[in-house]
Motif scaffolding. Structure first.
Motif, short mmCIF file in Angstrom:
data_model
loop_
_atom_site.label_atom_id
_atom_site.label_comp_id
_atom_site.label_asym_id
_atom_site.label_seq_id
_atom_site.Cartn_x
_atom_site.Cartn_y
_atom_site.Cartn_z
N GLY A 32 0.81 -1.20 0.00
CA GLY A 32 0.00 0.00 0.00
C GLY A 32 0.84 1.25 0.00
N GLY A 33 0.22 2.36 -0.39
CA GLY A 33 0.92 3.64 -0.36
C GLY A 33 0.57 4.52 -1.53
N VAL A 34 1.34 5.60 -1.68
CA VAL A 34 1.19 6.56 -2.78
C VAL A 34 2.30 6.30 -3.79
CG1 VAL A 34 1.10 9.00 -3.41
CG2 VAL A 34 0.23 8.26 -1.18
N TYR A 35 1.91 6.09 -5.04
CA TYR A 35 2.86 5.78 -6.10
C TYR A 35 2.86 6.85 -7.17
CZ TYR A 35 3.44 1.05 -4.25
OH TYR A 35 3.73 -0.03 -3.44
N ALA A 36 4.05 7.27 -7.58
CA ALA A 36 4.16 8.18 -8.71
C ALA A 36 3.88 7.41 -10.00
CB ALA A 36 5.56 8.79 -8.76
N PHE A 47 -0.26 10.66 -9.53
CA PHE A 47 -0.15 9.60 -8.54
C PHE A 47 -1.28 8.59 -8.68
CE2 PHE A 47 1.39 13.43 -6.11
CZ PHE A 47 2.73 13.06 -6.01
N VAL A 48 -1.08 7.42 -8.07
CA VAL A 48 -2.17 6.52 -7.69
C VAL A 48 -1.99 6.24 -6.20
CG1 VAL A 48 -2.36 5.48 -9.98
CG2 VAL A 48 -0.95 4.36 -8.24
N GLY A 77 -4.18 11.03 0.04
CA GLY A 77 -2.89 10.40 -0.22
C GLY A 77 -1.97 11.31 -1.00
N ALA A 78 -2.52 11.96 -2.03
CA ALA A 78 -1.71 12.89 -2.82
C ALA A 78 -1.23 14.06 -1.97
CB ALA A 78 -2.52 13.40 -4.01
N GLU A 79 -2.11 14.54 -1.08
CA GLU A 79 -1.73 15.66 -0.20
C GLU A 79 -0.59 15.25 0.73
OE1 GLU A 79 -3.68 18.77 3.05
OE2 GLU A 79 -4.80 17.00 2.40
#
Length: 367
Positions: free
Chosen positions: A82-86, A125-126, A340-342
């Protein structure tokens, strides 16, 4: 910070514009089925969906100039933590070519985010895409060597619900143990340990509680016999498990409100099916409590059916001995993507790199 979130669906694309965590515009952009039918595959829909979104934004006098980030739903990818991916080239290739084998409009999420990013600037991002897999190895084992358990859980909404509750109790998500239940069109129940979903029911693979359109776990021997009875084709059996099971198979509807109304008007079978779903959710919560060794900071109920007070009360009465039960009705997908993006833009959460390599490729040692 100005963040634009994009969530493509079968016949619509939900879009939302945020200033930090405040939603200032949200719209469900409809796509005509006849128009979508003109395209041979999902990737060919990309220019049409993008232009339809642009047309709506122009009609509403909404500008994307100065956006700091564009975040898409992120389907079609191989398993990852899990997480924020570029968004990167590997991700775009995998999404366009459906690397995970699941053909779903969510695959267009990263592609659309990238398109808008190239046009307006900012970052793409996703956030916690559908293929998040944080299972421990022991949770993957089944009694049949050729079959391994994989993670198909409502990761985006589950993790956002957990993040919100952790903040509400003055803790970090990564310092808590939660059992999170998403109770909507699908039902997923997962054990979150220190920020990772270490186990849960595979909603695609036919595990856990029944749902409005899904069969959930059923006795394997009876299922196998039914498969070979000649009564149904392989396609029909797969659909019975994932599209036409649950409420649909028993009651002919996927509408939970309709099922509740049927039960309230004296339909004893509708009441039995409704109660059975809740009973199965309670059993799944109990199993996740054991996975967490009874060390549970909270049981969280999200999804559309968490609006039903009777459902929440029944689960609370059955499970509050494990941990406090808190309802977060509805879905927070758009808010979750923006949040998440923030976090990524502020540097409070690491931006991860999608490598295209699945998080699990087999057991460490063959016996």
């Amino acid at each position: 910070m100005k963040i634009f979130a994009i969530n493509p669906g079968s016949t619509s694309t939900k879009i939302a514009l945020f200033n930090n965590d405040r939603c200032i515009f949200i719209k469900n952009v409809k796509h005509e089925a006849s128009e979508l039918a003109k395209y041979k595959n999902l990737s060919e829909q990309l220019p049409y969906r993008k232009q339809t979104i642009i047309n709506i934004l122009e009609e509403e006098n909404i500008s994307l100039d100065g956006c700091d980030a564009f975040v898409g739903r992120g389907g079609g990818l191989l398993s990852m933590e899990g997480g924020v991916y570029a968004v990167n080239d590997i991700m775009l290739n995998h999404a366009a070519n459906c690397a995970n084998g699941v053909l779903h409009p969510a695959n267009l999420g990263s592609l659309l985010a990238n398109e808008f990013c190239e046009q307006y600037g900012g970052q793409a991002f996703v956030v916690n895409p559908p293929d998040v897999d944080e299972f421990e190895e022991v949770a993957r084992v089944t009694g049949i060597k050729e079959i391994n358990r994989t993670s198909h859980i409502h990761a985006l909404n589950q993790k956002e619900t957990a993040q919100r509750h952790a903040e509400a109790i003055g803790k970090k998500y990564t310092d808590c143990n939660f059992i999170v239940c998403h109770i909507g069109g699908g039902v997923s129940v997962a054990a979150h340990r220190m920020g990772r979903m270490i186990d849960g029911n595979d909603i695609v693979g036919g595990e856990g509680p029944m749902a409005p359109t899904r069969a959930g776990a059923v006795p394997a021997d009876q299922l196998i016999r039914l498969c070979f009875s000649g009564k149904y084709s392989q396609k029909e059996m797969l659909e019975k498990c994932t599209k036409t099971g649950g409420f649909v198979d028993h009651l002919g509807t996927s509408d939970a409100i309709e099922v509740i109304e049927m039960a309230s008007k004296g339909d004893s079978y509708a009441k039995l099916i409704w109660d059975a779903m809740i009973y199965q959710i309670i059993k799944q919560i109990g199993s996740m409590a054991a996975v967490l060794h009874g060390k549970v900071d909270g049981i969280l109920l999200g999804g559309g059916m968490a609006h039903n007070k009777g459902l929440v009360q029944t689960i609370t009465e059955a499970c509050s001995f494990i941990a406090p039960v808190t309802a977060y009705p509805g879905e927070f997908e758009m808010e979750a993507m923006a949040a998440g993006a923030e976090r990524a833009l502020k540097g409070t959460e690491e931006i991860k790199t999608y490598t295209g390599k699945p998080v699990w490729t087999g057991y460490k040692k063959e016996c």
